[in-house]
Design a protein around this motif. Sequence first.
Motif, short mmCIF file in Angstrom:
data_model
loop_
_atom_site.label_atom_id
_atom_site.label_comp_id
_atom_site.label_asym_id
_atom_site.label_seq_id
_atom_site.Cartn_x
_atom_site.Cartn_y
_atom_site.Cartn_z
N ASP A 9 -19.66 10.03 21.25
CA ASP A 9 -18.60 9.14 21.73
C ASP A 9 -17.24 9.71 21.32
N ASN A 10 -16.78 10.69 22.09
CA ASN A 10 -15.52 11.34 21.79
C ASN A 10 -14.36 10.36 21.78
N ARG A 11 -14.35 9.44 22.75
CA ARG A 11 -13.22 8.50 22.83
C ARG A 11 -13.13 7.66 21.56
N ALA A 12 -14.26 7.21 21.03
CA ALA A 12 -14.24 6.34 19.86
C ALA A 12 -13.56 7.02 18.67
N TRP A 13 -13.95 8.25 18.37
CA TRP A 13 -13.37 8.87 17.18
C TRP A 13 -11.96 9.36 17.44
N ARG A 14 -11.64 9.76 18.67
CA ARG A 14 -10.27 10.18 18.97
C ARG A 14 -9.31 8.99 18.86
N GLU A 15 -9.75 7.83 19.31
CA GLU A 15 -8.88 6.65 19.25
C GLU A 15 -8.55 6.26 17.82
N LEU A 16 -9.47 6.50 16.90
CA LEU A 16 -9.17 6.25 15.49
C LEU A 16 -8.37 7.40 14.89
N ALA A 17 -8.77 8.62 15.17
CA ALA A 17 -8.13 9.79 14.56
C ALA A 17 -6.66 9.91 14.92
N GLN A 18 -6.26 9.42 16.08
CA GLN A 18 -4.87 9.58 16.53
C GLN A 18 -3.87 8.86 15.63
N HIS A 19 -4.36 8.03 14.73
CA HIS A 19 -3.47 7.31 13.83
C HIS A 19 -3.25 8.04 12.51
N ALA A 20 -3.64 9.30 12.45
CA ALA A 20 -3.37 10.14 11.27
C ALA A 20 -3.07 11.56 11.75
N PRO A 21 -2.32 12.33 10.99
CA PRO A 21 -2.12 13.74 11.35
C PRO A 21 -3.45 14.49 11.20
N TYR A 22 -3.79 15.34 12.15
CA TYR A 22 -5.00 16.15 11.94
C TYR A 22 -4.98 17.42 12.77
N ASP A 23 -5.45 18.49 12.13
CA ASP A 23 -5.81 19.73 12.81
C ASP A 23 -7.32 19.84 12.94
N VAL A 24 -8.02 19.26 11.98
CA VAL A 24 -9.48 19.36 11.93
C VAL A 24 -10.04 18.06 11.39
N VAL A 25 -11.21 17.66 11.90
CA VAL A 25 -11.81 16.37 11.56
C VAL A 25 -13.21 16.58 11.00
N GLN A 26 -13.50 15.89 9.89
CA GLN A 26 -14.86 15.83 9.36
C GLN A 26 -15.21 14.35 9.20
N ILE A 27 -16.41 13.97 9.66
CA ILE A 27 -16.84 12.58 9.60
C ILE A 27 -17.84 12.41 8.47
N LEU A 28 -17.52 11.52 7.54
CA LEU A 28 -18.45 11.15 6.48
C LEU A 28 -19.21 9.93 6.95
N PHE A 29 -20.53 10.03 7.04
CA PHE A 29 -21.28 8.84 7.45
C PHE A 29 -22.13 8.36 6.28
N ASN A 30 -22.28 7.07 6.21
CA ASN A 30 -22.79 6.39 5.03
C ASN A 30 -24.32 6.39 5.05
N SER A 31 -24.91 7.45 4.50
CA SER A 31 -26.36 7.59 4.49
C SER A 31 -26.76 8.52 3.36
N GLU A 32 -27.96 8.29 2.83
CA GLU A 32 -28.51 9.19 1.81
C GLU A 32 -29.47 10.21 2.40
N THR A 33 -29.80 10.06 3.67
CA THR A 33 -30.75 10.97 4.32
C THR A 33 -30.06 12.26 4.70
N TYR A 34 -30.60 13.38 4.22
CA TYR A 34 -30.04 14.70 4.49
C TYR A 34 -29.74 14.86 5.97
N GLY A 35 -28.51 15.24 6.30
CA GLY A 35 -28.17 15.46 7.70
C GLY A 35 -26.70 15.74 7.90
N GLY A 36 -26.39 16.33 9.03
CA GLY A 36 -25.02 16.63 9.39
C GLY A 36 -24.99 17.53 10.61
N GLY A 37 -23.82 18.03 10.93
CA GLY A 37 -23.65 18.93 12.07
C GLY A 37 -22.21 19.38 12.15
N GLY A 38 -21.97 20.44 12.89
CA GLY A 38 -20.61 20.94 13.04
C GLY A 38 -20.43 21.68 14.34
#
Length: 469
Positions: free
Chosen positions: A256-285
């Motif tokens: 959902d690109n629109r969802a995170w862009r709509e939130l991110a636009q309220h802060a300065p950013y060149d690069v974005v990393q999303i912390l998601f609230n879970s203990e299960t090993y996982g991620g992506g880039g």
Amino acid sequence: MTCHRILFALACLWSGLGSAQSATLRVDLQHGGDARSEHYAIERVVVEPLPWPGNPARPIDDSNRGTHRFEVIDPGTGKLIYSRGYSTIFGEWRGTDEAARTERSFQESLRFPMPEATVTVRISARDAANAFAPVWETTVDPKALDVERVAAPAPAAPIAIHRSGPSPQKVDLLLLGDGYAADELEKFEADARRLVAYLFTVSPFKERAGDFNVWALTVPVPVSGVSRPSTDTHRASTLGVRYDIFGSERYALTLDNRAWRELAQHAPYDVVQILFNSETYGGGGIFGIFSTVAADSDWANYLFVHEFGHNFAGLADEYYTSPVAYAAAPATRVEPWEPNVTALLDPAQLKWRERMTPAAPLPTPWPKTDFEAFQRENQARRAKLRADRRPESEMSALFTAEQAHVEGLFEGQPQAAAIGAFEGANYEATGYYRPQMQCLMFTRSEAFCHVCRDAVEDIIDLYSRDARP
């Protein structure tokens, strides 16, 4: 947070960006197709609420990174105004079995400084030889009536985690949160501070911390956590992060690109990393888009830096121990664009030839046979833990034992510190080579190899330093 506090915080961000900076224009696209074809369409053009945070001294990207590149061009003079390399979720999906039988589209965005007049926006993609070739272009008129110029009010104020100076001279890293309930907002901030503190213990981020600003921003979800469909876990999510992307249970992204862009636009950013609230090993880039990390995993520190390496610097995975890694390799290889893997053994053509250890043999010997034998056994253990749905703690313990075994295997090897060409990288056991025996892009170690460090510094420079002489 009250509206007054939000407005005050945003005013502080504006003042830190510098009055001479232009506005930020964002072009939202649909990128679709199947395994054989692809197409693009404009979804909307948006003026973001904050000024452009980028480095005015380096508008042109000369890093040659990414599967794609977009260029902003003055149509009257042909002058290149701005460019950036990036990779795409569509490009990853295109290699799946689903893409061979159906079409699908994914959201993407191109952000650049507000032009003064109509511009041509051109997208190029890698061809069969991994060279960029134009695939689509359009015109964008910043004064058009259908450009969206008013954003919804900021739902929260960014938190300054690490502040080094005005945004145009710094890399602005924005940490977004997903899966944090209303009573976990302090936990999100603590997670962000903990992971950023670790990032700045890892070279070259340690030495270049003064070239970064780090912000954190999230809004609460109704129920803590994110979706993991393979375990029938489903959560309402602010940003859409979930596990099981493209059928890979530990691969966590948002589509959902629109969802995170709509939130991110309220802060300065060149690069974005999303912390998601879970203990299960996982991620992506995804290079130039975003990366994700399970903030409560026992391996969160490693995941944070490893996935950030993909997103920020376009580093390739150097590991290759998936089942397909042991299949017969094709006779020829196209030279990868990623800076830390190669298909070439000619010392005169090696990407990192200036870093080469004198007299290091090519390919460079390492205990490859023993490593692969152990990994076959270890992959079988992992598969059984998954099949039996054992607790996450058991998988984490397996990872710990695996890393200890690998480090013991590599310790004392004659080429342990050499920079050469070690066969096995880029998901394949043969035909691709990595620069050093050990690197956190290869195993769950704590340090980048020297070539990866150089590659990271090149991108830090792109966002924080003057043009190269």
